[in-house]
Scaffold this motif. Sequence first.
Motif, PDB file in Angstrom:
ATOM      1  N   LEU A 274     -20.867  -2.891 -41.976  1.00 14.47           N
ATOM      2  CA  LEU A 274     -20.952  -3.995 -42.932  1.00 14.47           C
ATOM      3  C   LEU A 274     -20.294  -3.621 -44.252  1.00 14.47           C
ATOM      4  CD1 LEU A 274     -21.860  -6.812 -43.614  1.00 14.47           C
ATOM      5  CD2 LEU A 274     -24.142  -5.921 -44.158  1.00 14.47           C
ATOM      6  N   GLY A 275     -20.448  -2.367 -44.671  1.00 16.73           N
ATOM      7  CA  GLY A 275     -19.774  -1.929 -45.889  1.00 16.73           C
ATOM      8  C   GLY A 275     -18.268  -2.044 -45.765  1.00 16.73           C
ATOM      9  N   GLY A 276     -17.731  -1.641 -44.620  1.00 17.90           N
ATOM     10  CA  GLY A 276     -16.287  -1.750 -44.395  1.00 17.90           C
ATOM     11  C   GLY A 276     -15.833  -3.194 -44.358  1.00 17.90           C
ATOM     12  N   TRP A 277     -16.656  -4.069 -43.780  1.00 16.20           N
ATOM     13  CA  TRP A 277     -16.297  -5.487 -43.744  1.00 16.20           C
ATOM     14  C   TRP A 277     -16.258  -6.071 -45.165  1.00 16.20           C
ATOM     15  CZ3 TRP A 277     -18.620  -9.886 -45.512  1.00 16.20           C
ATOM     16  CH2 TRP A 277     -18.037 -11.085 -45.112  1.00 16.20           C
ATOM     17  N   LEU A 278     -17.266  -5.727 -45.978  1.00 14.20           N
ATOM     18  CA  LEU A 278     -17.281  -6.209 -47.358  1.00 14.20           C
ATOM     19  C   LEU A 278     -16.071  -5.700 -48.133  1.00 14.20           C
ATOM     20  CD1 LEU A 278     -21.086  -5.828 -48.164  1.00 14.20           C
ATOM     21  CD2 LEU A 278     -19.779  -7.976 -48.237  1.00 14.20           C
ATOM     22  N   GLU A 279     -15.698  -4.450 -47.920  1.00 10.76           N
ATOM     23  CA  GLU A 279     -14.544  -3.874 -48.600  1.00 10.76           C
ATOM     24  C   GLU A 279     -13.264  -4.634 -48.239  1.00 10.76           C
ATOM     25  OE1 GLU A 279     -11.846  -1.338 -50.623  1.00 10.76           O
ATOM     26  OE2 GLU A 279     -13.970  -1.788 -50.884  1.00 10.76           O
ATOM     27  N   ALA A 280     -13.130  -5.030 -46.980  1.00 17.13           N
ATOM     28  CA  ALA A 280     -11.905  -5.701 -46.527  1.00 17.13           C
ATOM     29  C   ALA A 280     -11.941  -7.209 -46.743  1.00 17.13           C
ATOM     30  CB  ALA A 280     -11.685  -5.403 -45.043  1.00 17.13           C
ATOM     31  N   SER A 281     -13.084  -7.744 -47.138  1.00 20.35           N
ATOM     32  CA  SER A 281     -13.236  -9.196 -47.261  1.00 20.35           C
ATOM     33  C   SER A 281     -12.663  -9.717 -48.575  1.00 20.35           C
ATOM     34  CB  SER A 281     -14.723  -9.567 -47.179  1.00 20.35           C
ATOM     35  OG  SER A 281     -15.384  -9.214 -48.392  1.00 20.35           O
ATOM     36  N   ASP A 282     -12.729 -11.042 -48.729  1.00 18.36           N
ATOM     37  CA  ASP A 282     -12.307 -11.678 -49.970  1.00 18.36           C
ATOM     38  C   ASP A 282     -13.480 -11.916 -50.929  1.00 18.36           C
ATOM     39  OD1 ASP A 282      -9.643 -11.840 -49.136  1.00 18.36           O
ATOM     40  OD2 ASP A 282     -10.013 -13.721 -48.073  1.00 18.36           O
ATOM     41  N   THR A 283     -14.653 -11.467 -50.560  1.00 21.31           N
ATOM     42  CA  THR A 283     -15.835 -11.659 -51.404  1.00 21.31           C
ATOM     43  C   THR A 283     -15.628 -11.006 -52.760  1.00 21.31           C
ATOM     44  OG1 THR A 283     -17.356 -11.842 -49.533  1.00 21.31           O
ATOM     45  CG2 THR A 283     -18.296 -11.116 -51.628  1.00 21.31           C
ATOM     46  N   ALA A 284     -15.840 -11.789 -53.817  1.00 21.07           N
ATOM     47  CA  ALA A 284     -15.564 -11.293 -55.165  1.00 21.07           C
ATOM     48  C   ALA A 284     -16.716 -10.491 -55.750  1.00 21.07           C
ATOM     49  CB  ALA A 284     -15.240 -12.459 -56.093  1.00 21.07           C
ATOM     50  N   HIS A 285     -17.956 -10.797 -55.337  1.00 20.65           N
ATOM     51  CA  HIS A 285     -19.118 -10.144 -55.924  1.00 20.65           C
ATOM     52  C   HIS A 285     -20.172  -9.868 -54.859  1.00 20.65           C
ATOM     53  CE1 HIS A 285     -17.557 -11.180 -59.917  1.00 20.65           C
ATOM     54  NE2 HIS A 285     -17.330 -12.401 -59.431  1.00 20.65           N
ATOM     55  N   VAL A 286     -20.914  -8.790 -55.053  1.00 23.41           N
ATOM     56  CA  VAL A 286     -22.037  -8.432 -54.184  1.00 23.41           C
ATOM     57  C   VAL A 286     -23.230  -8.089 -55.066  1.00 23.41           C
ATOM     58  CG1 VAL A 286     -22.935  -6.758 -52.502  1.00 23.41           C
ATOM     59  CG2 VAL A 286     -20.566  -7.569 -52.314  1.00 23.41           C
ATOM     60  N   ILE A 287     -24.379  -8.617 -54.710  1.00 27.61           N
ATOM     61  CA  ILE A 287     -25.636  -8.192 -55.312  1.00 27.61           C
ATOM     62  C   ILE A 287     -26.367  -7.366 -54.261  1.00 27.61           C
ATOM     63  CG2 ILE A 287     -27.877  -8.907 -56.222  1.00 27.61           C
ATOM     64  CD1 ILE A 287     -26.539 -11.430 -57.292  1.00 27.61           C
ATOM     65  N   TYR A 288     -26.613  -6.099 -54.573  1.00 31.52           N
ATOM     66  CA  TYR A 288     -27.217  -5.173 -53.614  1.00 31.52           C
ATOM     67  C   TYR A 288     -28.588  -4.772 -54.144  1.00 31.52           C
ATOM     68  CZ  TYR A 288     -27.228  -1.311 -50.150  1.00 31.52           C
ATOM     69  OH  TYR A 288     -27.511  -0.468 -49.106  1.00 31.52           O
ATOM     70  N   SER A 289     -29.628  -5.145 -53.407  1.00 34.04           N
ATOM     71  CA  SER A 289     -31.002  -4.740 -53.736  1.00 34.04           C
ATOM     72  C   SER A 289     -31.408  -3.648 -52.767  1.00 34.04           C
ATOM     73  CB  SER A 289     -31.957  -5.933 -53.638  1.00 34.04           C
ATOM     74  OG  SER A 289     -33.274  -5.539 -53.934  1.00 34.04           O
ATOM     75  N   SER A 290     -31.777  -2.476 -53.296  1.00 38.13           N
ATOM     76  CA  SER A 290     -32.007  -1.303 -52.454  1.00 38.13           C
ATOM     77  C   SER A 290     -33.349  -0.645 -52.759  1.00 38.13           C
ATOM     78  CB  SER A 290     -30.889  -0.271 -52.673  1.00 38.13           C
ATOM     79  OG  SER A 290     -31.206   0.965 -52.051  1.00 38.13           O
ATOM     80  N   CYS A 291     -34.013  -0.181 -51.709  1.00 37.82           N
ATOM     81  CA  CYS A 291     -35.235   0.607 -51.870  1.00 37.82           C
ATOM     82  C   CYS A 291     -34.974   2.079 -51.573  1.00 37.82           C
ATOM     83  CB  CYS A 291     -36.352   0.072 -50.973  1.00 37.82           C
ATOM     84  SG  CYS A 291     -35.973   0.113 -49.204  1.00 37.82           S
ATOM     85  N   ASN A 292     -33.706   2.458 -51.434  1.00 38.82           N
ATOM     86  CA  ASN A 292     -33.348   3.839 -51.129  1.00 38.82           C
ATOM     87  C   ASN A 292     -32.018   4.153 -51.799  1.00 38.82           C
ATOM     88  OD1 ASN A 292     -32.613   6.307 -50.043  1.00 38.82           O
ATOM     89  ND2 ASN A 292     -33.278   5.812 -47.972  1.00 38.82           N
ATOM     90  N   ALA A 293     -32.083   4.863 -52.925  1.00 38.43           N
ATOM     91  CA  ALA A 293     -30.871   5.135 -53.697  1.00 38.43           C
ATOM     92  C   ALA A 293     -29.862   5.990 -52.935  1.00 38.43           C
ATOM     93  CB  ALA A 293     -31.240   5.820 -55.015  1.00 38.43           C
ATOM     94  N   ALA A 294     -30.349   6.838 -52.017  1.00 39.14           N
ATOM     95  CA  ALA A 294     -29.435   7.703 -51.255  1.00 39.14           C
ATOM     96  C   ALA A 294     -28.537   6.876 -50.342  1.00 39.14           C
ATOM     97  CB  ALA A 294     -30.224   8.728 -50.450  1.00 39.14           C
ATOM     98  N   THR A 295     -29.122   5.933 -49.598  1.00 35.46           N
ATOM     99  CA  THR A 295     -28.292   5.112 -48.713  1.00 35.46           C
ATOM    100  C   THR A 295     -27.478   4.102 -49.521  1.00 35.46           C
ATOM    101  OG1 THR A 295     -30.182   3.631 -48.315  1.00 35.46           O
ATOM    102  CG2 THR A 295     -29.793   5.378 -46.718  1.00 35.46           C
ATOM    103  N   LEU A 296     -27.984   3.692 -50.666  1.00 35.01           N
ATOM    104  CA  LEU A 296     -27.187   2.843 -51.553  1.00 35.01           C
ATOM    105  C   LEU A 296     -25.908   3.559 -51.958  1.00 35.01           C
ATOM    106  CD1 LEU A 296     -26.624   0.459 -53.483  1.00 35.01           C
ATOM    107  CD2 LEU A 296     -28.124   1.594 -55.149  1.00 35.01           C
ATOM    108  N   ALA A 297     -26.017   4.836 -52.350  1.00 34.25           N
ATOM    109  CA  ALA A 297     -24.832   5.609 -52.749  1.00 34.25           C
ATOM    110  C   ALA A 297     -23.848   5.729 -51.594  1.00 34.25           C
ATOM    111  CB  ALA A 297     -25.254   6.983 -53.244  1.00 34.25           C
ATOM    112  N   ASP A 298     -24.371   5.972 -50.383  1.00 36.70           N
ATOM    113  CA  ASP A 298     -23.498   6.061 -49.208  1.00 36.70           C
ATOM    114  C   ASP A 298     -22.770   4.746 -48.973  1.00 36.70           C
ATOM    115  OD1 ASP A 298     -24.325   8.658 -48.793  1.00 36.70           O
ATOM    116  OD2 ASP A 298     -25.831   8.129 -47.285  1.00 36.70           O
ATOM    117  N   ASP A 299     -23.494   3.642 -49.117  1.00 40.46           N
ATOM    118  CA  ASP A 299     -22.889   2.333 -48.876  1.00 40.46           C
ATOM    119  C   ASP A 299     -21.845   1.993 -49.942  1.00 40.46           C
ATOM    120  OD1 ASP A 299     -24.379   1.910 -46.591  1.00 40.46           O
ATOM    121  OD2 ASP A 299     -25.985   0.847 -47.644  1.00 40.46           O
ATOM    122  N   LEU A 300     -22.104   2.345 -51.194  1.00 37.20           N
ATOM    123  CA  LEU A 300     -21.131   2.075 -52.251  1.00 37.20           C
ATOM    124  C   LEU A 300     -19.825   2.824 -52.004  1.00 37.20           C
ATOM    125  CD1 LEU A 300     -23.305   2.092 -55.516  1.00 37.20           C
ATOM    126  CD2 LEU A 300     -22.490   0.134 -54.198  1.00 37.20           C
TER     127      LEU A 300
END
Length: 337
Positions: A274-300
């Motif tokens: 999903l992270g790769g899809w968002l990177e390749a998409s035309d979506t201009a903005h993402v709001i990411y709500s996370s309960c785990n900062a470690a996986t948030l960093a990996d996803d970013l």
Amino acid sequence: MPSPSWLTTIAGPDSGFRNKAKMAVGGTATAPTLGILDRAHRGIDLRDCGLHSPGLTSALELVAGFITRADLAPYDVARRTGELKHVLLTESPDGELMLRLVVRSTADESRIRKHLPWLLETLPSLRVVSLNVQPSHAAVLEGEREIVLTTQAALPMRLAGLDLALRPQGFFQTNTDVAAALYAQSRDWATALDPASIWDLYSGVGGFALACTAPGRTITGVELSSEAVAAASATAPAGASFVAADATEWALAQPTSPELVIVNPPRRGIGPALGGWLEASDTAHVIYSSCNAATLADDLATMPSLRPVEARVLDMFPHTTHYEVIVLLSRRANPHD
């Protein structure tokens, strides 16, 4: 990656904040314990837990009385006898309650139904009661089968101007005050951005999606739980719809992308697909709500074109090292800038 602008941390009360009690049942039918089991599988009573809201604390006393009145034998882990495994009790912002009894089988269903009118009369704030059948001898909190015993099947969850609903197998944040602040933050960002289209992936009962509704805006929530989708759909206004599907599979199958995507994944994060899809998409903005900062960093790291602009920490889980963080990401033309 540049650091975002950090907004003021939000924290609610450090006691009486939990709107949900997940209690293992021990002891006997005449003297039940509601709390946890020790290493020898003996029940430790936590009905007076200071984290629970006062409404939960009061109600648990009456639920214990109902267990005795209906003669419900707690499940004995060592002997594999008994029926009642867990009591799951949720309180709405309006003080109404949903009670789920996790049982090994339906052997006691008729007795529970017989004595249920007493409980409903004694605990007038109780709106939804169900049996969850979990037959496995395993450390699994609940099973797939749910039997609703009351006419009402969903608990209204009204907060921060939102009319949400919670069905027995749906998910809702356990800290009502901080959940309201979380939804308000997403609404503020969406209002400033004013996107014409939004996807709310891992939408649950639709808190983020419904917080971000506006005239002329289309919003699609995607959630794996059909119970949560049914609850969200029941309160959705015009322009908002919900789909029961895997968030990643659904997103990857769509021919176009929205202007804004909201993600609120479990602790494992959204993952590289999903992270790769968002990177390749035309979506201009993402709001990411996370309960785990470690996986948030990996996803970013999988979305270098989406730059963190603003972020806020919310103390969703007082007395623990866990917290919620919500981040606004905006696309930049050159990810190396």
